[in-house]
Design a protein around this motif. Sequence first.
Motif, PDB file in Angstrom:
ATOM      1  N   GLN A  44       0.373  10.446   5.498  1.00 13.48           N
ATOM      2  CA  GLN A  44      -0.204   9.117   5.703  1.00 13.48           C
ATOM      3  C   GLN A  44      -0.048   8.297   4.438  1.00 13.48           C
ATOM      4  OE1 GLN A  44      -4.189  10.242   7.578  1.00 13.48           O
ATOM      5  NE2 GLN A  44      -3.350   8.818   9.072  1.00 13.48           N
ATOM      6  N   LEU A  45       0.343   7.056   4.624  1.00 14.12           N
ATOM      7  CA  LEU A  45       0.533   6.144   3.503  1.00 14.12           C
ATOM      8  C   LEU A  45      -0.803   5.886   2.816  1.00 14.12           C
ATOM      9  CD1 LEU A  45       2.604   4.099   2.168  1.00 14.12           C
ATOM     10  CD2 LEU A  45       1.475   2.374   3.587  1.00 14.12           C
ATOM     11  N   ILE A  46      -0.818   6.030   1.485  1.00 22.09           N
ATOM     12  CA  ILE A  46      -2.049   5.737   0.745  1.00 22.09           C
ATOM     13  C   ILE A  46      -1.909   4.492  -0.124  1.00 22.09           C
ATOM     14  CG2 ILE A  46      -2.993   8.074   0.758  1.00 22.09           C
ATOM     15  CD1 ILE A  46      -1.860   8.458  -2.064  1.00 22.09           C
ATOM     16  N   ILE A  47      -0.711   4.222  -0.605  1.00 24.20           N
ATOM     17  CA  ILE A  47      -0.493   3.037  -1.412  1.00 24.20           C
ATOM     18  C   ILE A  47       1.012   2.826  -1.533  1.00 24.20           C
ATOM     19  CG2 ILE A  47      -0.434   4.199  -3.671  1.00 24.20           C
ATOM     20  CD1 ILE A  47      -2.138   1.814  -4.752  1.00 24.20           C
ATOM     21  N   ASP A  48       1.437   1.587  -1.698  1.00 18.71           N
ATOM     22  CA  ASP A  48       2.850   1.322  -1.933  1.00 18.71           C
ATOM     23  C   ASP A  48       2.982   0.167  -2.920  1.00 18.71           C
ATOM     24  OD1 ASP A  48       3.481  -0.357   1.310  1.00 18.71           O
ATOM     25  OD2 ASP A  48       2.116  -0.834  -0.335  1.00 18.71           O
ATOM     26  N   ILE A  49       4.166   0.065  -3.507  1.00 16.04           N
ATOM     27  CA  ILE A  49       4.409  -0.980  -4.492  1.00 16.04           C
ATOM     28  C   ILE A  49       5.841  -1.467  -4.327  1.00 16.04           C
ATOM     29  CG2 ILE A  49       5.132   0.598  -6.345  1.00 16.04           C
ATOM     30  CD1 ILE A  49       3.574  -1.240  -8.294  1.00 16.04           C
ATOM     31  N   ARG A  50       6.018  -2.749  -4.514  1.00 13.96           N
ATOM     32  CA  ARG A  50       7.358  -3.324  -4.460  1.00 13.96           C
ATOM     33  C   ARG A  50       7.801  -3.708  -5.860  1.00 13.96           C
ATOM     34  NH1 ARG A  50       5.065  -3.884   0.389  1.00 13.96           N
ATOM     35  NH2 ARG A  50       6.391  -3.692   2.219  1.00 13.96           N
ATOM     36  N   SER A  51       9.101  -3.886  -6.028  1.00 10.38           N
ATOM     37  CA  SER A  51       9.649  -3.964  -7.382  1.00 10.38           C
ATOM     38  C   SER A  51       9.298  -5.257  -8.117  1.00 10.38           C
ATOM     39  CB  SER A  51      11.172  -3.800  -7.348  1.00 10.38           C
ATOM     40  OG  SER A  51      11.750  -4.808  -6.560  1.00 10.38           O
ATOM     41  N   ASN A  52       8.694  -6.189  -7.436  1.00  7.62           N
ATOM     42  CA  ASN A  52       8.290  -7.414  -8.125  1.00  7.62           C
ATOM     43  C   ASN A  52       6.890  -7.296  -8.741  1.00  7.62           C
ATOM     44  OD1 ASN A  52       7.012  -7.299  -5.655  1.00  7.62           O
ATOM     45  ND2 ASN A  52       7.160  -9.487  -5.242  1.00  7.62           N
ATOM     46  N   VAL A  53       6.326  -6.080  -8.654  1.00  9.10           N
ATOM     47  CA  VAL A  53       4.981  -5.827  -9.179  1.00  9.10           C
ATOM     48  C   VAL A  53       5.038  -4.599 -10.074  1.00  9.10           C
ATOM     49  CG1 VAL A  53       2.613  -5.204  -8.547  1.00  9.10           C
ATOM     50  CG2 VAL A  53       3.914  -6.807  -7.129  1.00  9.10           C
ATOM     51  N   GLY A  54       4.311  -4.619 -11.187  1.00  8.14           N
ATOM     52  CA  GLY A  54       4.336  -3.484 -12.102  1.00  8.14           C
ATOM     53  C   GLY A  54       3.216  -2.480 -11.881  1.00  8.14           C
ATOM     54  N   GLU A  55       2.135  -2.954 -11.243  1.00  9.86           N
ATOM     55  CA  GLU A  55       0.995  -2.069 -11.034  1.00  9.86           C
ATOM     56  C   GLU A  55       0.207  -2.551  -9.822  1.00  9.86           C
ATOM     57  OE1 GLU A  55      -1.473  -1.658 -14.461  1.00  9.86           O
ATOM     58  OE2 GLU A  55      -2.850  -0.258 -13.501  1.00  9.86           O
ATOM     59  N   LYS A  56      -0.360  -1.594  -9.116  1.00 12.29           N
ATOM     60  CA  LYS A  56      -1.190  -1.921  -7.957  1.00 12.29           C
ATOM     61  C   LYS A  56      -2.321  -0.925  -7.896  1.00 12.29           C
ATOM     62  CE  LYS A  56      -0.770  -2.663  -2.951  1.00 12.29           C
ATOM     63  NZ  LYS A  56       0.208  -2.647  -1.818  1.00 12.29           N
ATOM     64  N   LYS A  57      -3.516  -1.405  -7.584  1.00 10.18           N
ATOM     65  CA  LYS A  57      -4.680  -0.526  -7.586  1.00 10.18           C
ATOM     66  C   LYS A  57      -5.463  -0.683  -6.295  1.00 10.18           C
ATOM     67  CE  LYS A  57      -8.481   0.906 -10.576  1.00 10.18           C
ATOM     68  NZ  LYS A  57      -9.220   0.652 -11.830  1.00 10.18           N
ATOM     69  N   ASP A  58      -5.978   0.436  -5.797  1.00  8.18           N
ATOM     70  CA  ASP A  58      -6.831   0.427  -4.618  1.00  8.18           C
ATOM     71  C   ASP A  58      -7.927   1.453  -4.844  1.00  8.18           C
ATOM     72  OD1 ASP A  58      -6.319   1.007  -1.019  1.00  8.18           O
ATOM     73  OD2 ASP A  58      -8.053   0.344  -2.171  1.00  8.18           O
TER      74      ASP A  58
ATOM     75  N   ARG B 209      -9.849   4.162  -6.290  1.00  6.63           N
ATOM     76  CA  ARG B 209      -9.575   5.207  -7.276  1.00  6.63           C
ATOM     77  C   ARG B 209      -8.089   5.520  -7.425  1.00  6.63           C
ATOM     78  NH1 ARG B 209     -10.731   9.917  -6.098  1.00  6.63           N
ATOM     79  NH2 ARG B 209     -11.111   9.736  -3.857  1.00  6.63           N
ATOM     80  N   ILE B 210      -7.267   4.829  -6.665  1.00  7.48           N
ATOM     81  CA  ILE B 210      -5.833   5.114  -6.668  1.00  7.48           C
ATOM     82  C   ILE B 210      -5.071   3.936  -7.262  1.00  7.48           C
ATOM     83  CG2 ILE B 210      -3.816   5.458  -5.179  1.00  7.48           C
ATOM     84  CD1 ILE B 210      -5.644   6.917  -3.245  1.00  7.48           C
ATOM     85  N   ALA B 211      -4.108   4.238  -8.113  1.00  7.19           N
ATOM     86  CA  ALA B 211      -3.260   3.194  -8.686  1.00  7.19           C
ATOM     87  C   ALA B 211      -1.833   3.701  -8.762  1.00  7.19           C
ATOM     88  CB  ALA B 211      -3.751   2.797 -10.075  1.00  7.19           C
ATOM     89  N   VAL B 212      -0.907   2.785  -8.674  1.00  6.76           N
ATOM     90  CA  VAL B 212       0.505   3.122  -8.839  1.00  6.76           C
ATOM     91  C   VAL B 212       1.101   2.181  -9.875  1.00  6.76           C
ATOM     92  CG1 VAL B 212       1.177   1.686  -6.869  1.00  6.76           C
ATOM     93  CG2 VAL B 212       2.716   3.460  -7.675  1.00  6.76           C
ATOM     94  N   THR B 213       1.918   2.736 -10.751  1.00  5.32           N
ATOM     95  CA  THR B 213       2.615   1.938 -11.753  1.00  5.32           C
ATOM     96  C   THR B 213       4.113   2.102 -11.564  1.00  5.32           C
ATOM     97  OG1 THR B 213       2.544   3.763 -13.346  1.00  5.32           O
ATOM     98  CG2 THR B 213       0.746   2.170 -13.429  1.00  5.32           C
ATOM     99  N   LEU B 214       4.845   1.070 -11.886  1.00  4.10           N
ATOM    100  CA  LEU B 214       6.295   1.071 -11.721  1.00  4.10           C
ATOM    101  C   LEU B 214       6.950   0.559 -12.991  1.00  4.10           C
ATOM    102  CD1 LEU B 214       8.934   1.191 -10.003  1.00  4.10           C
ATOM    103  CD2 LEU B 214       8.395  -1.148  -9.255  1.00  4.10           C
ATOM    104  N   ASN B 215       7.917   1.318 -13.497  1.00  2.00           N
ATOM    105  CA  ASN B 215       8.720   0.903 -14.635  1.00  2.00           C
ATOM    106  C   ASN B 215      10.161   0.808 -14.154  1.00  2.00           C
ATOM    107  OD1 ASN B 215      10.402   0.862 -16.950  1.00  2.00           O
ATOM    108  ND2 ASN B 215       8.817   1.832 -18.176  1.00  2.00           N
ATOM    109  N   LYS B 216      10.603  -0.401 -13.835  1.00  2.00           N
ATOM    110  CA  LYS B 216      11.942  -0.588 -13.276  1.00  2.00           C
ATOM    111  C   LYS B 216      13.029  -0.255 -14.278  1.00  2.00           C
ATOM    112  CE  LYS B 216      12.876  -4.283 -11.021  1.00  2.00           C
ATOM    113  NZ  LYS B 216      12.946  -5.722 -10.687  1.00  2.00           N
ATOM    114  N   THR B 217      12.795  -0.553 -15.525  1.00  2.00           N
ATOM    115  CA  THR B 217      13.806  -0.301 -16.551  1.00  2.00           C
ATOM    116  C   THR B 217      14.092   1.193 -16.656  1.00  2.00           C
ATOM    117  OG1 THR B 217      13.075  -2.257 -17.770  1.00  2.00           O
ATOM    118  CG2 THR B 217      14.401  -0.627 -18.969  1.00  2.00           C
ATOM    119  N   ALA B 218      13.026   1.974 -16.685  1.00  2.00           N
ATOM    120  CA  ALA B 218      13.166   3.421 -16.812  1.00  2.00           C
ATOM    121  C   ALA B 218      13.375   4.097 -15.463  1.00  2.00           C
ATOM    122  CB  ALA B 218      11.930   4.002 -17.495  1.00  2.00           C
TER     123      ALA B 218
END
Lengths: 111, 114
Positions: free
Chosen positions: A45-59, A61-70
């Motif tokens: 089941q999906l818990i969180i998602d992020i698209r490449s125009n965003v660096g961080e998203k929080k919901d 107790r859950i957060a996702v971070t994205l580093n496009k360069t790396a």
Amino acid sequence: GENVEQHPSTLSVQEGDSAVIKCTYSDSASNYFPWYKQELGKRPQLIIDIRSNVGEKKDQRIAVTLNKTAKHFSLHITETQPEDSAVYFCAASRRYSTLTFGKGTMLLVSP
Amino acid sequence: SQTIHQWPATLVQPVGSPLSLECTVEGASNPNLYWYRQAAGRGLQLLFYSVGVGQISSEVPQNLSASRPQDRQFILSSKKLLLSDSGFYLCACLRQGLGNSPLHFGNGTRLTVT
């Protein structure tokens, strides 16, 4: 094609601790990164998602971070609870392509 | 939102027997449909996907086949099951026209080949 590496494969934490799961991807054109939670015997089941125009998203107790360069993205769970115990999958895709999943991380939260 | 129906929930079949697993979707028109397999304690392996009626793409050559006879129906089949076909089979749906959007999974069929 896309290749997604996920680690660690297993992660044990004490209740209340934080948990971090990391994924790397190979296709620089990938722009969508969902995370799924799969409890034993159940469907993912999906818990969180992020698209490449965003660096961080929080919901909560859950957060996702994205580093496009790396080309890596991470799932952060704070104040873990026993009910967070499950297998977590990261995934990546570019527009209109199929999702490529990581191999999963089994998270065990001990009371 | 879409609902994915899969049946049966569990299935025990002898080696060499045929297989037919059905997946139907409600609440989405012209969805992309997927069949995944998950071996015990392992990751999600994409088997087939379909972008429309009669259109099937196979990701892994194997003992299985898929068909999409109607817009919201996706069927996974085998003429003769192997022991290695055991696993948890998941149907998934992606609504088209939304760019990148999440896959939604059905409840799965747990297949044991004996």
